[in-house]
Scaffold this active site. Structure first.
Site, PDB file in Angstrom:
ATOM      1  N   HIS A  41      23.958  43.902 -79.676  1.00 41.61           N
ATOM      2  CA  HIS A  41      24.073  45.054 -78.779  1.00 41.61           C
ATOM      3  C   HIS A  41      23.193  44.773 -77.572  1.00 41.61           C
ATOM      4  CE1 HIS A  41      24.047  49.120 -77.190  1.00 41.61           C
ATOM      5  NE2 HIS A  41      24.940  49.488 -78.091  1.00 41.61           N
ATOM      6  N   THR A  78      21.793  57.450 -74.851  1.00 44.99           N
ATOM      7  CA  THR A  78      22.829  56.569 -75.357  1.00 44.99           C
ATOM      8  C   THR A  78      22.872  55.360 -74.436  1.00 44.99           C
ATOM      9  OG1 THR A  78      25.179  56.388 -75.937  1.00 44.99           O
ATOM     10  CG2 THR A  78      24.628  57.719 -74.003  1.00 44.99           C
ATOM     11  N   HIS A 114      60.307  43.860 -35.151  1.00 43.91           N
ATOM     12  CA  HIS A 114      61.333  43.272 -36.023  1.00 43.91           C
ATOM     13  C   HIS A 114      61.537  41.793 -35.695  1.00 43.91           C
ATOM     14  CE1 HIS A 114      62.344  47.400 -37.177  1.00 43.91           C
ATOM     15  NE2 HIS A 114      62.323  47.669 -35.883  1.00 43.91           N
ATOM     16  N   SER A 121      46.618  17.446 -41.863  1.00 40.99           N
ATOM     17  CA  SER A 121      47.641  17.112 -42.849  1.00 40.99           C
ATOM     18  C   SER A 121      47.374  15.699 -43.339  1.00 40.99           C
ATOM     19  CB  SER A 121      49.039  17.191 -42.221  1.00 40.99           C
ATOM     20  OG  SER A 121      50.003  16.566 -43.040  1.00 40.99           O
ATOM     21  N   ARG A 124      34.860  58.489 -75.596  1.00 40.11           N
ATOM     22  CA  ARG A 124      34.363  57.135 -75.323  1.00 40.11           C
ATOM     23  C   ARG A 124      35.283  56.079 -75.898  1.00 40.11           C
ATOM     24  NH1 ARG A 124      32.735  53.206 -72.640  1.00 40.11           N
ATOM     25  NH2 ARG A 124      30.820  52.085 -73.077  1.00 40.11           N
ATOM     26  N   SER A 180      33.808  48.383 -70.597  1.00 38.79           N
ATOM     27  CA  SER A 180      32.709  47.431 -70.736  1.00 38.79           C
ATOM     28  C   SER A 180      33.087  46.053 -70.208  1.00 38.79           C
ATOM     29  CB  SER A 180      32.285  47.331 -72.201  1.00 38.79           C
ATOM     30  OG  SER A 180      31.237  46.390 -72.347  1.00 38.79           O
ATOM     31  N   ARG A 187      32.578  43.979 -66.041  1.00 38.39           N
ATOM     32  CA  ARG A 187      31.992  42.644 -65.871  1.00 38.39           C
ATOM     33  C   ARG A 187      32.764  41.796 -64.860  1.00 38.39           C
ATOM     34  NH1 ARG A 187      29.791  43.684 -71.116  1.00 38.39           N
ATOM     35  NH2 ARG A 187      27.659  42.846 -71.228  1.00 38.39           N
TER      36      ARG A 187
END
Length: 485
Positions: free
Chosen positions: A104, A134, A183, A307, A347, A352, A356
Site C-alpha cells: 500500500h 483515508t 474550401h 530527406s 469508491r 489510481s 499515473r
C-alpha cells in the site's frame, strides 16, 4: 543442432545499463519533458504525499484540534519541514522496501514518517500522523498540488511561449497580403499576419481558461462524512478545520465528496488543455499547407538532412511531429477526463492507475510545443510567392465589384460577375474593362479600377491589434505548502 540464444541480448544488456526505455518520453524526447519529472513522476508523488502528511500534522497541532496533543516547538516544526525537504534517492528506495511489506503506497509514506519521529522529541505525536485520514485524503491533495504545479510551472510557460512567438509573427506579417483559400479555392485576400492572429487569439482564450482553472481538494475521511473525526473529537468544527487546511495548500475546498474528491476539476482542466492542443493542431496543419504552397520557406541549419534520398527536400517535420504528439496527448487527456468523473458508489480504483498517466499526457503536449516553437523559429515568408499567387487571381475582386454594383443599384450584379469569373482566370486588364463598362459613378469606378488583389485585404492589418499583449502565467499560491499551514 539448434543454435542456443545468448544469455543476454544486446537490448537487454542496454536496458540493464539504463539505455532502453519503452516510452520515447523517457528516451528520445526526455529533454522536452524534463520539467515534468519534478511534479508528475512516482517519486514526486510520494514526496508530495509526505509533505501533505507533515502539513496535516502541523495543522492539527498548531490549531490545537486534538485534546491532549501539545503545540509543537519552533525547532520541532523546523525538523518536520526538514523531513519532507530531505526526500532523496535513499528515501525513494526506503519507501519501496516498506511498500513491499505494506502493499500500500500511502501507508508506506505514513510508516516512513512515523519512523522518522521515533527517538526524537516528536515521538509523542507520531500517532497524529495520518489522523482520521483515508489514503485518498492524502492522494487527492497531493495530486491537486502536483498537477497545479506541473500546469503552472511547466505547461503554461511552454504553451504561453509558443503563443507569444506566434503573436510576434502575426504582428510582423500583419500587412503582408496573401490569397485566402476557402474550401481550398482562391478567395478574398487576407494577410499572413491576420491569419496567424486568428490562431493566436484562439490559443490565448484557451490559455486563460487553463490559467483560471480550479484545483479542488478534500480531507473528510473514508466516505466524506468526517465520521472518524467526530467520533474522536465531537466538539471540533471539522469542516472549518478541513477548509482551512485545504485552502492553506492553495487549493479550493470541496465540501461534498465520497471517499474520493470526484475529480471533476481534473476533467475540466484536461478538456481545456485538449482544446488548446486541437487549436495548436489546426495551426500545424495550416502552416504545413502554407509550406507546401511555398508561402513559408524553412531555414535549415548546417548539416541538417531533409530527406535521406532527395537532397533538395526540407521536410516540415517539426509540424508533423507536433501533430502526432498532440494526437497522442489528446487521446490520453480524453481518456483521463472520461474515466476520472466516474467512481462506482463511494469508491473504486479506476482513478489510481489512470492518474499515473497525467504526466504522459502532458509530456506529449510538451514535445509538441517544443516542436512547434522550433518549427516557427525556422520559417520565413516568401513574399514573391504570395504576390505571384495574388497576381494570378484577379477573379477574387469579383466580390468587391458586385458589392459596389449592388450599392449603386445596377441589375444582376452577382450573376454578371459569376459569368465573368466562375471557372476561369481573369487578369487585371479584363477586370478593368468590365468595370469601365458598368456605368458606375466616376468615384466608385476609379476606386474599383485602383483595386488590386494585393490591396483587397480590408481591415486585416488593423485586426491584428485585437491580440492580447504579452501573456505570463501567475504563480499565486504556489508557496502555500512550504509555509507549513
Amino acid at each position: 543442432m539448434s543454435e542456443q540464444p545468448p544469455s543476454r541480448t544486446a537490448v537487454r544488456l542496454a536496458a540493464e545499463l539504463g539505455d532502453v526505455t519503452l516510452s520515447p518520453l523517457d528516451g528520445r524526447y526526455r529533454p522536452a519533458v524534463e520539467g515534468l519529472l519534478e511534479h508528475l513522476s512516482e517519486p514526486a508523488l510520494n514526496r508530495e504525499r509526505l509533505r501533505i502528511e507533515v502539513a496535516w500534522l502541523l495543522h492539527l497541532t498548531k490549531r490545537q484540534v486534538l485534546p491532549g496533543v501539545r503545540r509543537l516547538r519552533d525547532e520541532e516544526v523546523h525538523r518536520l519541514h526538514g523531513i519532507a525537504a530531505a526526500f532523496d534517492a535513499d528515501t525513494v528506495a526506503e519507501l519501496k522496501d516498506i511498500e513491499r511489506v505494506t502493499v500500500h503506497d500511502v501507508k508506506a509514506v505514513e510508516y516512513l514518517l512515523k519512523d522518522r519521529l521515533r527517538g526524537s522529541s516528536l515521538e509523542d505525536v507520531a500517532e497524529v500522523v495520518h489522523f482520521a485520514c483515508t489514503s485518498e485524503d492524502v492522494n487527492n491533495l497531493a495530486y491537486a498540488r502536483l498537477v497545479q504545479r506541473a500546469v503552472r510551472e511547466v505547461w503554461l510557460p511552454a504553451a504561453g511561449g509558443v503563443v507569444e512567438q506566434l503573436g510576434g509573427m502575426a504582428r510582423q506579417y500583419r500587412a503582408v497580403p496573401m490569397l485566402a483559400r476557402t474550401h481550398g479555392q482562391p478567395a478574398t485576400p487576407t494577410t499572413m499576419g491576420k491569419e496567424l492572429a486568428v490562431l493566436t487569439h484562439r490559443l490565448q482564450r484557451q490559455l486563460e481558461r487553463v490559467r483560471h482553472a480550479d484545483y479542488l481538494g478534500k480531507i473528510n475521511g473514508a466516505t466524506g462524512t468526517y465520521a472518524a473525526h467526530v467520533a474522536a473529537v465531537p466538539d471540533a468544527d471539522w469542516e472549518d478545520v478541513a477548509r482551512d487546511f485545504v485552502e492553506g495548500l492553495g487549493l479550493t475546498w470541496n465540501p461534498l465528496t465520497t471517499q474520493i474528491e470526484p475529480h471533476d476539476w481534473q476533467a475540466e482542466l484536461y478538456a481545456d488543455v485538449a482544446r488548446f492542443n486541437r487549436v495548436l493542431h489546426n495551426l500545424c496543419t495550416d502552416v504545413w499547407t502554407y509550406i507546401s504552397q511555398g508561402y513559408f520557406t524553412q531555414v535549415t541549419t548546417a548539416g541538417s538532412i531533409g530527406s535521406s534520398t532527395m537532397p533538395h527536400k526540407v521536410n516540415p517535420i517539426r509540424f508533423e511531429n507536433a501533430e502526432a504528439n498532440l494526437e497522442l496527448s489528446n487521446a490520453l487527456l480524453d481518456s483521463l477526463q472520461q474515466t476520472l468523473v466516474t467512481s462506482r458508489l463511494q469508491r473504486d480504483l479506476t482513478d489510481s492507475t489512470t492518474q499515473r498517466n497525467i504526466g504522459v499526457a502532458l509530456g506529449h503536449a510538451l514535445v509538441a510545443l517544443d516542436n512547434v516553437a522550433r518549427g516557427l523559429a525556422g520559417l520565413d515568408v516568401d513574399t514573391a510567392v504570395l504576390d505571384a499567387d495574388l497576381e494570378g487571381s484577379w477573379e477574387v475582386l469579383g466580390e468587391a465589384v458586385q458589392t459596389v454594383m449592388r450599392l449603386h443599384g445596377l441589375p444582376n450584379p452577382y450573376e454578371r460577375l459569376k459569368d465573368l469569373t466562375r471557372g476561369q482566370r481573369v487578369d487585371g486588364p479584363a477586370m478593368a474593362e468590365f468595370v469601365r463598362g458598368l456605368g458606375l459613378p466616376a468615384e466608385a469606378e476609379q476606386r474599383l479600377l485602383a483595386l488590386t488583389p494585393q490591396g483587397y485585404t480590408g481591415l486585416a492589418d488593423a485586426l491584428v491589434d485585437h491580440l492580447e499583449p504579452s501573456w505570463h502565467p501567475d504563480d499565486d499560491g504556489l508557496d502555500a505548502l512550504e509555509a507549513g499551514d
